[in-house]
Scaffold this motif. Structure first.
Motif, PDB file in Angstrom:
ATOM      1  N   TRP A 198     -62.108 -17.461  19.830  1.00 20.39           N
ATOM      2  CA  TRP A 198     -61.180 -17.844  20.674  1.00 20.39           C
ATOM      3  C   TRP A 198     -59.909 -17.455  20.020  1.00 20.39           C
ATOM      4  O   TRP A 198     -58.689 -17.904  19.268  1.00 20.39           O
ATOM      5  CB  TRP A 198     -61.320 -19.250  21.011  1.00 20.39           C
ATOM      6  CG  TRP A 198     -60.207 -20.051  22.688  1.00 20.39           C
ATOM      7  CD1 TRP A 198     -60.680 -19.860  23.885  1.00 20.39           C
ATOM      8  CD2 TRP A 198     -58.645 -20.018  22.625  1.00 20.39           C
ATOM      9  NE1 TRP A 198     -59.775 -20.094  24.839  1.00 20.39           N
ATOM     10  CE2 TRP A 198     -58.203 -20.252  23.850  1.00 20.39           C
ATOM     11  CE3 TRP A 198     -57.910 -19.702  21.292  1.00 20.39           C
ATOM     12  CZ2 TRP A 198     -57.189 -20.149  24.572  1.00 20.39           C
ATOM     13  CZ3 TRP A 198     -56.173 -19.877  22.184  1.00 20.39           C
ATOM     14  CH2 TRP A 198     -55.860 -20.622  23.538  1.00 20.39           C
ATOM     15  N   ALA A 199     -59.370 -15.888  21.326  1.00 16.54           N
ATOM     16  CA  ALA A 199     -57.943 -15.681  20.438  1.00 16.54           C
ATOM     17  C   ALA A 199     -56.855 -15.418  20.816  1.00 16.54           C
ATOM     18  O   ALA A 199     -56.105 -16.024  20.955  1.00 16.54           O
ATOM     19  CB  ALA A 199     -58.907 -13.877  20.002  1.00 16.54           C
ATOM     20  N   SER A 200     -57.091 -15.617  22.521  1.00 15.85           N
ATOM     21  CA  SER A 200     -55.919 -16.453  23.604  1.00 15.85           C
ATOM     22  C   SER A 200     -56.783 -17.001  24.536  1.00 15.85           C
ATOM     23  O   SER A 200     -58.109 -16.241  24.790  1.00 15.85           O
ATOM     24  CB  SER A 200     -55.237 -14.941  23.739  1.00 15.85           C
ATOM     25  OG  SER A 200     -55.418 -14.780  24.961  1.00 15.85           O
ATOM     26  N   PRO A 201     -56.338 -17.488  25.881  1.00  9.95           N
ATOM     27  CA  PRO A 201     -56.624 -18.049  26.769  1.00  9.95           C
ATOM     28  C   PRO A 201     -57.519 -17.144  27.420  1.00  9.95           C
ATOM     29  O   PRO A 201     -58.509 -17.422  27.923  1.00  9.95           O
ATOM     30  CB  PRO A 201     -55.115 -18.110  27.794  1.00  9.95           C
ATOM     31  CG  PRO A 201     -54.442 -18.263  26.482  1.00  9.95           C
ATOM     32  CD  PRO A 201     -54.246 -17.476  25.485  1.00  9.95           C
ATOM     33  N   ARG A 242     -54.849 -18.214  14.262  1.00 10.04           N
ATOM     34  CA  ARG A 242     -54.193 -17.112  13.869  1.00 10.04           C
ATOM     35  C   ARG A 242     -52.636 -16.796  13.997  1.00 10.04           C
ATOM     36  O   ARG A 242     -52.237 -17.629  14.223  1.00 10.04           O
ATOM     37  CB  ARG A 242     -53.870 -16.036  15.418  1.00 10.04           C
ATOM     38  CG  ARG A 242     -55.403 -15.518  16.378  1.00 10.04           C
ATOM     39  CD  ARG A 242     -55.402 -14.552  17.482  1.00 10.04           C
ATOM     40  NE  ARG A 242     -54.502 -13.121  17.533  1.00 10.04           N
ATOM     41  CZ  ARG A 242     -54.973 -12.761  18.577  1.00 10.04           C
ATOM     42  NH1 ARG A 242     -54.765 -13.073  19.806  1.00 10.04           N
ATOM     43  NH2 ARG A 242     -53.823 -11.788  18.425  1.00 10.04           N
ATOM     44  N   HIS A 268     -49.218 -15.065  10.551  1.00  9.76           N
ATOM     45  CA  HIS A 268     -48.973 -14.392   9.818  1.00  9.76           C
ATOM     46  C   HIS A 268     -49.167 -14.448   8.144  1.00  9.76           C
ATOM     47  O   HIS A 268     -49.175 -16.277   7.965  1.00  9.76           O
ATOM     48  CB  HIS A 268     -47.431 -13.452  10.176  1.00  9.76           C
ATOM     49  CG  HIS A 268     -46.476 -14.133   9.467  1.00  9.76           C
ATOM     50  ND1 HIS A 268     -46.068 -14.142   8.483  1.00  9.76           N
ATOM     51  CD2 HIS A 268     -45.581 -15.411  10.473  1.00  9.76           C
ATOM     52  CE1 HIS A 268     -45.259 -15.399   8.804  1.00  9.76           C
ATOM     53  NE2 HIS A 268     -44.909 -15.785  10.278  1.00  9.76           N
ATOM     54  N   ALA A 322     -50.099 -21.700  25.973  1.00  9.71           N
ATOM     55  CA  ALA A 322     -50.861 -20.959  26.362  1.00  9.71           C
ATOM     56  C   ALA A 322     -51.847 -21.412  25.122  1.00  9.71           C
ATOM     57  O   ALA A 322     -52.686 -21.771  25.865  1.00  9.71           O
ATOM     58  CB  ALA A 322     -50.628 -19.754  26.551  1.00  9.71           C
ATOM     59  N   CYS A 323     -51.765 -21.531  23.733  1.00  9.28           N
ATOM     60  CA  CYS A 323     -52.618 -21.957  22.934  1.00  9.28           C
ATOM     61  C   CYS A 323     -52.127 -23.652  22.604  1.00  9.28           C
ATOM     62  O   CYS A 323     -52.711 -23.532  21.207  1.00  9.28           O
ATOM     63  CB  CYS A 323     -52.260 -20.887  22.032  1.00  9.28           C
ATOM     64  SG  CYS A 323     -50.932 -20.708  20.771  1.00  9.28           S
ATOM     65  N   ILE A 376     -50.543 -24.401  20.193  1.00  6.84           N
ATOM     66  CA  ILE A 376     -49.962 -24.210  18.613  1.00  6.84           C
ATOM     67  C   ILE A 376     -48.342 -24.398  18.562  1.00  6.84           C
ATOM     68  O   ILE A 376     -47.580 -23.892  19.271  1.00  6.84           O
ATOM     69  CB  ILE A 376     -50.433 -22.729  18.389  1.00  6.84           C
ATOM     70  CG1 ILE A 376     -52.276 -23.218  18.234  1.00  6.84           C
ATOM     71  CG2 ILE A 376     -49.651 -23.063  17.397  1.00  6.84           C
ATOM     72  CD1 ILE A 376     -52.418 -22.228  17.144  1.00  6.84           C
ATOM     73  N   GLU A 377     -48.343 -25.574  18.000  1.00  2.00           N
ATOM     74  CA  GLU A 377     -46.901 -25.544  17.335  1.00  2.00           C
ATOM     75  C   GLU A 377     -46.160 -24.679  16.458  1.00  2.00           C
ATOM     76  O   GLU A 377     -46.750 -24.624  15.612  1.00  2.00           O
ATOM     77  CB  GLU A 377     -46.069 -27.076  17.044  1.00  2.00           C
ATOM     78  CG  GLU A 377     -44.734 -27.242  16.597  1.00  2.00           C
ATOM     79  CD  GLU A 377     -44.785 -28.358  15.769  1.00  2.00           C
ATOM     80  OE1 GLU A 377     -45.661 -28.590  14.659  1.00  2.00           O
ATOM     81  OE2 GLU A 377     -43.502 -29.389  15.667  1.00  2.00           O
ATOM     82  N   CYS A 428     -43.943 -21.744  14.732  1.00  2.00           N
ATOM     83  CA  CYS A 428     -42.566 -21.193  14.098  1.00  2.00           C
ATOM     84  C   CYS A 428     -42.201 -20.167  14.801  1.00  2.00           C
ATOM     85  O   CYS A 428     -42.799 -19.201  14.538  1.00  2.00           O
ATOM     86  CB  CYS A 428     -42.363 -21.699  12.365  1.00  2.00           C
ATOM     87  SG  CYS A 428     -42.271 -20.070  11.065  1.00  2.00           S
ATOM     88  N   SER A 450     -40.515 -17.264  13.184  1.00  2.00           N
ATOM     89  CA  SER A 450     -41.617 -16.007  12.602  1.00  2.00           C
ATOM     90  C   SER A 450     -42.506 -16.189  12.644  1.00  2.00           C
ATOM     91  O   SER A 450     -43.267 -14.550  12.660  1.00  2.00           O
ATOM     92  CB  SER A 450     -41.136 -16.222  10.406  1.00  2.00           C
ATOM     93  OG  SER A 450     -42.916 -16.995  10.141  1.00  2.00           O
ATOM     94  N   GLU A 451     -43.320 -16.861  14.012  1.00  2.29           N
ATOM     95  CA  GLU A 451     -45.174 -16.790  14.581  1.00  2.29           C
ATOM     96  C   GLU A 451     -44.351 -15.734  15.879  1.00  2.29           C
ATOM     97  O   GLU A 451     -44.974 -15.170  16.645  1.00  2.29           O
ATOM     98  CB  GLU A 451     -45.887 -17.439  14.742  1.00  2.29           C
ATOM     99  CG  GLU A 451     -46.010 -17.642  13.512  1.00  2.29           C
ATOM    100  CD  GLU A 451     -47.732 -18.475  14.327  1.00  2.29           C
ATOM    101  OE1 GLU A 451     -47.837 -18.994  14.894  1.00  2.29           O
ATOM    102  OE2 GLU A 451     -47.615 -19.964  13.247  1.00  2.29           O
ATOM    103  N   MET A 480     -47.460 -13.088  16.821  1.00  5.97           N
ATOM    104  CA  MET A 480     -47.882 -13.271  15.531  1.00  5.97           C
ATOM    105  C   MET A 480     -49.005 -14.780  15.873  1.00  5.97           C
ATOM    106  O   MET A 480     -49.340 -15.579  15.066  1.00  5.97           O
ATOM    107  CB  MET A 480     -47.553 -13.772  14.908  1.00  5.97           C
ATOM    108  CG  MET A 480     -46.707 -12.719  14.068  1.00  5.97           C
ATOM    109  SD  MET A 480     -47.642 -11.675  13.219  1.00  5.97           S
ATOM    110  CE  MET A 480     -46.450 -10.491  11.998  1.00  5.97           C
ATOM    111  N   GLY A 481     -50.323 -15.014  17.068  1.00  4.02           N
ATOM    112  CA  GLY A 481     -50.566 -15.709  17.801  1.00  4.02           C
ATOM    113  C   GLY A 481     -51.279 -15.690  18.500  1.00  4.02           C
ATOM    114  O   GLY A 481     -52.099 -14.838  18.807  1.00  4.02           O
ATOM    115  N   CYS A 482     -51.435 -15.815  20.134  1.00  7.48           N
ATOM    116  CA  CYS A 482     -51.883 -15.889  20.867  1.00  7.48           C
ATOM    117  C   CYS A 482     -51.393 -14.266  21.695  1.00  7.48           C
ATOM    118  O   CYS A 482     -52.200 -13.870  22.416  1.00  7.48           O
ATOM    119  CB  CYS A 482     -52.544 -16.825  21.930  1.00  7.48           C
ATOM    120  SG  CYS A 482     -50.935 -17.628  22.355  1.00  7.48           S
ATOM    121  N   LYS A 497     -49.227 -14.412  23.967  1.00  3.73           N
ATOM    122  CA  LYS A 497     -48.672 -14.746  25.714  1.00  3.73           C
ATOM    123  C   LYS A 497     -47.316 -15.294  25.118  1.00  3.73           C
ATOM    124  O   LYS A 497     -46.692 -15.684  24.651  1.00  3.73           O
ATOM    125  CB  LYS A 497     -49.569 -15.884  25.862  1.00  3.73           C
ATOM    126  CG  LYS A 497     -50.748 -16.027  26.284  1.00  3.73           C
ATOM    127  CD  LYS A 497     -51.426 -14.609  26.609  1.00  3.73           C
ATOM    128  CE  LYS A 497     -52.711 -14.190  27.224  1.00  3.73           C
ATOM    129  NZ  LYS A 497     -53.084 -13.246  27.677  1.00  3.73           N
TER     130      LYS A 497
END
Lengths: 192, 107
Positions: free
Chosen positions: A69-72, A143, A145, B8-9, B11-12, B14, B16-17, B60-62, B64
Motif C-alpha cells: 500500500w503506497a497511498s490511498p 514510506r 526518507h 491520508a495515511c 502516519i505521524e 515529522c 522533514s517528511e 516523503m510518504g504517501c 497527499k
C-alpha cells in the motif's frame, strides 16, 4: 548470472557489519493507481501477485510476489522479474474499463535486504520514522526518507527487513547503510 | 520539531517528511475579477503570530496534500484534515477555541 548483475544498479553489492545487507536480484515491480476499494482492482491484484488487497500502510507477501500500500490510491506490486512485462499487460487488460493506471517500473528502483539483531537501531539513525515495534510491526510498509532520499522499507521478520529506493540514488543509499552498519556503531535502544 | 498526522495515511510525520504549501483556504480569483481581488489572491498573506492554517504535502510518504492548523509561535498543532475541505472541521475549531477562547476565526 552476469546478465542479472547488469540489471541492478550496484551489481548485487553487499556489506557485513553489525547489520548485514545485500542488494537483491532484479525484481519486477508494477505501479498501480486506481480505486483500491474496487472489487475488480482487488481481483486483478490477486491475479498478478497472488496476494490480497493490503490494508492501509501494509504489505501482503514480499519481493517474490507482493502488494504494498503506497497511498490511498496507489499500490506497488512485486512480481518475478521475468514475468513483469507480461503481468503488467495482463493487469492493464483486466483494468481496461477502470479509471486506473498500470506501469512496469521494474527498472526504476534498487532494493536491499537487511538482516541483523540491531536492525531497528540502524535504520533509526537514518530516518525520522518511528521504528518502535508497536508503530512499525512486521508487514508495515513505511514510506519515508533515508538521509536525503525517499525510500520505503518493511520488516518481514524482527531481524529481516527490505528497503527500496530510486535507482539513481542507490549508491547514496548503499553508503548510508554501510556507514550506519559499521561494527562498533550499535546503539542498543530497541535491541540490547 | 513539528509533527503532523497525515490524514491520508495516518502516519505521524515529522517536518522533514513534509513540504509546506503556504496558506490554506485562499479564495481563488481569476478572469473577470478585479485587479484588487487578483492581487489579494496572488500576493496578500496573513502571516499571523498565532493560529494559522497551512497546506502541507506528505512528500516523503504517501504524497497527499492536507491542511494543518497550528500556532506559529508555540508550534502547537490543533489538527490536520484533507485538502479538499473548504473550511476547518468542527473538531479542529473546537480544539483551537478551547485553547484560545479569544481566537477570531479562520476567515
Amino acid at each position: 548470472m552476469s546478465e542479472a548483475r547488469l540489471h541492478t544498479p550496484l551489481g548485487g553489492a553487499g556489506f557485513k557489519g553489525y547489520v548485514s545487507f545485500t542488494e537483491v536480484a532484479p525484481t519486477g515491480m508494477i505501479a498501480l493507481r486506481g480505486d483500491l476499494a474496487n472489487a475488480t482492482v482487488a481481483e486483478a491484484v490477486e491475479a498478478a501477485t497472488g496476494q490480497g488487497m493490503p490494508a492501509a500502510r501494509r504489505i501482503e507477501g514480499g519481493l517474490d510476489g507482493g502488494a504494498a500500500w503506497a497511498s490511498p490510491d496507489e499500490l506497488l506490486l512485486f512480481v518475478p522479474q521475468a514475468e513483469a512485462a507480461e503481468r503488467t499487460a495482463a493487469l492493464a487488460e483486466a483494468l481496461a474499463t477502470q479509471h486506473a493506471l498500470v506501469a512496469d517500473v521494474s527498472d526504476m528502483r534498487a532494493a536491499f535486504t537487511l538482516k541483523g539483531a540491531h536492525l531497528r537501531d540502524m535504520l533509526a539513525k537514518l530516518t525520522p520514522a518511528d521504528l518502535s515495534p508497536e508503530t512499525l510491526p512486521s508487514g508495515e510498509f513505511r514510506r519515508t526518507h533515508l538521509g536525503q532520499i525517499a525510500a520505503a522499507f518493511w520488516f518481514e521478520a524482527e531481524e529481516t527487513a527490505h528497503l527500496i529506493c530510486f535507482r539513481s540514488v542507490a549508491d547514496y543509499a548503499f553508503d548510508l547503510l554501510k556507514e550506519a552498519s559499521e561494527p562498533g556503531g550499535e546503539v542498543g535502544y530497541f535491541s540490547i | 520539531m513539528l509533527k503532523f498526522t497525515c490524514p491520508a495515511c495516518r502516519i505521524e510525520a515529522c517536518e522533514s517528511e513534509l513540504v509546506n504549501g503556504g496558506e490554506a483556504h485562499l479564495t481563488r480569483s481569476g478572469p473577470g475579477d478585479s485587479d484588487e481581488m487578483f492581487e489579494r489572491y496572488l500576493f496578500m498573506r496573513k502571516n499571523p503570530k498565532g493560529v494559522h492554517f497551512e497546506r502541507w504535502r506528505h512528500a516523503m510518504g504517501c504524497g497527499k496534500w492536507f491542511i494543518a492548523a497550528r500556532h506559529t509561535a508555540t508550534l502547537e498543532v490543533f489538527g490536520t484534515y484533507p485538502a479538499q475541505a473548504h473550511e476547518p472541521p468542527a473538531d479542529v475549531i473546537a480544539a483551537i477555541k478551547s485553547r484560545y477562547p479569544a481566537w477570531e476565526g479562520f476567515k
